[in-house]
Write a protein that holds these residues in place. Structure first.
Motif, PDB file in Angstrom:
ATOM      1  N   LEU A  84       0.710  -1.169  -0.049  1.00  0.00           N
ATOM      2  CA  LEU A  84       0.071  -0.164   0.021  1.00  0.00           C
ATOM      3  C   LEU A  84       1.012   1.086  -0.029  1.00  0.00           C
ATOM      4  CD1 LEU A  84      -2.600  -1.254   2.698  1.00  0.00           C
ATOM      5  CD2 LEU A  84      -2.869  -0.948   0.216  1.00  0.00           C
ATOM      6  N   PHE A  85       0.392   2.374  -0.751  1.00  0.00           N
ATOM      7  CA  PHE A  85       1.119   3.440  -0.701  1.00  0.00           C
ATOM      8  C   PHE A  85       0.903   4.082   0.507  1.00  0.00           C
ATOM      9  CE2 PHE A  85       0.637   8.297  -1.503  1.00  0.00           C
ATOM     10  CZ  PHE A  85       2.155   8.186  -1.976  1.00  0.00           C
ATOM     11  N   TYR A  86       2.276   4.868   1.048  1.00  0.00           N
ATOM     12  CA  TYR A  86       2.191   5.514   2.170  1.00  0.00           C
ATOM     13  C   TYR A  86       2.481   7.223   2.058  1.00  0.00           C
ATOM     14  CZ  TYR A  86       3.818   6.775   7.097  1.00  0.00           C
ATOM     15  OH  TYR A  86       3.892   7.296   8.434  1.00  0.00           O
ATOM     16  N   LEU A  87       3.394   7.478   1.601  1.00  0.00           N
ATOM     17  CA  LEU A  87       3.843   8.735   1.164  1.00  0.00           C
ATOM     18  C   LEU A  87       4.759   8.972   0.128  1.00  0.00           C
ATOM     19  CD1 LEU A  87       6.709   9.949   2.438  1.00  0.00           C
ATOM     20  CD2 LEU A  87       5.419   9.827   4.510  1.00  0.00           C
ATOM     21  N   SER A  88       4.807  10.388  -0.565  1.00  0.00           N
ATOM     22  CA  SER A  88       5.862  10.679  -1.255  1.00  0.00           C
ATOM     23  C   SER A  88       6.306  12.033  -1.045  1.00  0.00           C
ATOM     24  CB  SER A  88       5.427  10.838  -2.801  1.00  0.00           C
ATOM     25  OG  SER A  88       5.127   9.532  -3.421  1.00  0.00           O
ATOM     26  N   LEU A  89       7.713  12.242  -0.959  1.00  0.00           N
ATOM     27  CA  LEU A  89       8.209  13.396  -0.624  1.00  0.00           C
ATOM     28  C   LEU A  89       9.205  13.820  -1.718  1.00  0.00           C
ATOM     29  CD1 LEU A  89       8.824  15.346   1.854  1.00  0.00           C
ATOM     30  CD2 LEU A  89      10.785  13.969   2.576  1.00  0.00           C
ATOM     31  N   VAL A  90       9.187  15.309  -1.988  1.00  0.00           N
ATOM     32  CA  VAL A  90      10.048  15.601  -2.943  1.00  0.00           C
ATOM     33  C   VAL A  90      11.527  15.659  -2.182  1.00  0.00           C
ATOM     34  CG1 VAL A  90      10.799  17.781  -3.973  1.00  0.00           C
ATOM     35  CG2 VAL A  90       8.508  17.284  -4.030  1.00  0.00           C
ATOM     36  N   HIS A  91      12.445  14.956  -2.888  1.00  0.00           N
ATOM     37  CA  HIS A  91      13.730  14.777  -2.242  1.00  0.00           C
ATOM     38  C   HIS A  91      14.471  16.376  -1.712  1.00  0.00           C
ATOM     39  CE1 HIS A  91      17.920  13.514  -1.429  1.00  0.00           C
ATOM     40  NE2 HIS A  91      17.605  12.449  -1.661  1.00  0.00           N
ATOM     41  N   PRO A  92      14.787  16.513  -0.346  1.00  0.00           N
ATOM     42  CA  PRO A  92      15.114  17.910  -0.365  1.00  0.00           C
ATOM     43  C   PRO A  92      16.502  18.419  -0.882  1.00  0.00           C
ATOM     44  CG  PRO A  92      15.492  16.129   1.530  1.00  0.00           C
ATOM     45  CD  PRO A  92      14.563  15.529   0.660  1.00  0.00           C
ATOM     46  N   PHE A  93      17.058  17.176  -1.177  1.00  0.00           N
ATOM     47  CA  PHE A  93      18.519  17.757  -1.891  1.00  0.00           C
ATOM     48  C   PHE A  93      18.640  17.394  -3.340  1.00  0.00           C
ATOM     49  CE2 PHE A  93      19.075  16.789   2.723  1.00  0.00           C
ATOM     50  CZ  PHE A  93      19.470  18.150   3.013  1.00  0.00           C
ATOM     51  N   LYS A  94      17.621  16.765  -3.855  1.00  0.00           N
ATOM     52  CA  LYS A  94      17.354  16.810  -5.441  1.00  0.00           C
ATOM     53  C   LYS A  94      16.034  17.037  -5.848  1.00  0.00           C
ATOM     54  CE  LYS A  94      20.230  12.345  -4.979  1.00  0.00           C
ATOM     55  NZ  LYS A  94      20.041  10.885  -5.362  1.00  0.00           N
ATOM     56  N   PRO A  95      15.980  18.094  -6.061  1.00  0.00           N
ATOM     57  CA  PRO A  95      14.504  18.961  -6.602  1.00  0.00           C
ATOM     58  C   PRO A  95      13.676  18.293  -7.599  1.00  0.00           C
ATOM     59  CG  PRO A  95      16.010  20.469  -6.930  1.00  0.00           C
ATOM     60  CD  PRO A  95      16.846  19.580  -6.086  1.00  0.00           C
ATOM     61  N   GLU A  96      14.363  17.469  -8.563  1.00  0.00           N
ATOM     62  CA  GLU A  96      14.034  16.502  -9.646  1.00  0.00           C
ATOM     63  C   GLU A  96      13.509  15.258  -9.350  1.00  0.00           C
ATOM     64  OE1 GLU A  96      18.236  15.267  -9.304  1.00  0.00           O
ATOM     65  OE2 GLU A  96      17.375  17.036  -9.090  1.00  0.00           O
ATOM     66  N   SER A  97      13.815  14.918  -7.891  1.00  0.00           N
ATOM     67  CA  SER A  97      13.564  13.408  -7.664  1.00  0.00           C
ATOM     68  C   SER A  97      12.436  13.621  -6.507  1.00  0.00           C
ATOM     69  CB  SER A  97      14.727  12.789  -7.201  1.00  0.00           C
ATOM     70  OG  SER A  97      15.472  12.467  -8.299  1.00  0.00           O
ATOM     71  N   MET A  98      11.631  12.447  -6.256  1.00  0.00           N
ATOM     72  CA  MET A  98      10.971  12.357  -5.175  1.00  0.00           C
ATOM     73  C   MET A  98      11.342  10.751  -4.365  1.00  0.00           C
ATOM     74  SD  MET A  98       6.983  13.049  -6.479  1.00  0.00           S
ATOM     75  CE  MET A  98       6.470  13.700  -4.944  1.00  0.00           C
ATOM     76  N   ILE A  99      10.941  10.698  -3.091  1.00  0.00           N
ATOM     77  CA  ILE A  99      10.968   9.330  -2.510  1.00  0.00           C
ATOM     78  C   ILE A  99       9.754   8.948  -2.183  1.00  0.00           C
ATOM     79  CG2 ILE A  99      11.953   8.451  -0.451  1.00  0.00           C
ATOM     80  CD1 ILE A  99      14.105  10.351  -0.275  1.00  0.00           C
TER      81      ILE A  99
END
Length: 213
Positions: free
Chosen positions: A57-72
């Motif tokens: 199940l999906f929990y969360l997505s966060l924009v990578h704080p040091f790679k603005p082109e990526s998400m975790i």
């Protein structure tokens, strides 16, 4: 995030970045979202997430704080017992996936019925020591705020050169996040994410462990 701030947050660890959950969905996605649908990036990628009979199940997505082109993005097993017994690296069942920035999908393939979607606020820089006494949803860098301060949680992570990247703390859930008649995914606890952190790069984000009170 400027390089000098990255040094304070991930090297000196005197500062941390704090994020909060907001129920106002009229805003843009801020730094990401918790609950709701998985990012569109995962559409038609069931095989990447689900493992055999074990659904995630999906929990969360966060924009990578040091790679603005990526998400975790973080996914948790549908079966609580599965990740309860596999709660520490290298056998932690929680999936942590770094991927290109993506909007929320319209598909409900991974949607957790127990969580009501909330926006994750933009991060704010905080003195790390002060952050230990604050409520937050996510804390990036600084030192982890632990529920059980036991060395064995870190042994395998340190042997494989992983360092603390961020934690998701259920103490920071607003009352509106968990749906009625559902439990907190981590038992009113905290999930700790680690990565290989070098001077110029951060890679291989993994779920280190999770704890509950």
């Amino acid at each position: 995030m400027p390089l000098d701030n990255q040094k304070k947050v991930l090297v000196e660890r005197t500062e941390s970045i704090l994020y909060y959950a907001e129920s106002d969905l009229s805003k843009d996605h801020g730094a990401g979202w918790i609950g709701g649908n998985a990012p569109q990036f995962f559409d038609d990628q069931d095989d990447l997430i689900h493992e055999g009979n074990q659904k995630y199940l999906f929990y969360l997505s966060l924009v990578h704080p040091f790679k603005p082109e990526s998400m975790i993005s973080i996914f948790i097993p549908e079966d609580y017992e599965e990740y309860l017994k596999n709660n520490m690296y290298p056998n932690c069942s929680i999936k942590v996936i770094e991927h290109p920035i993506s909007t929320e999908s319209i598909k409900e393939v991974f949607t957790n019925p127990g969580l009501k979607k909330h926006t994750i606020s933009d991060g704010t820089l905080s003195n790390d020591q002060k952050s230990m006494d604050q409520s937050f949803l996510i804390k990036v860098g600084g030192n982890p705020r632990l529920i059980q301060n036991e060395d064995y949680y870190f042994t395998n992570l340190m042997e494989d050169s992983f360092s603390f990247l961020f934690q998701v703390d259920e103490d920071g859930y607003p009352e509106t996040l968990v749906q009625h008649d559902y439990n907190y995914p981590f038992g009113f606890g905290s999930l700790y994410i680690f990565a290989m952190i070098r001077a110029t790069e951060i890679k291989h984000s993994v779920a280190g462990f999770w704890q509950f009170s």
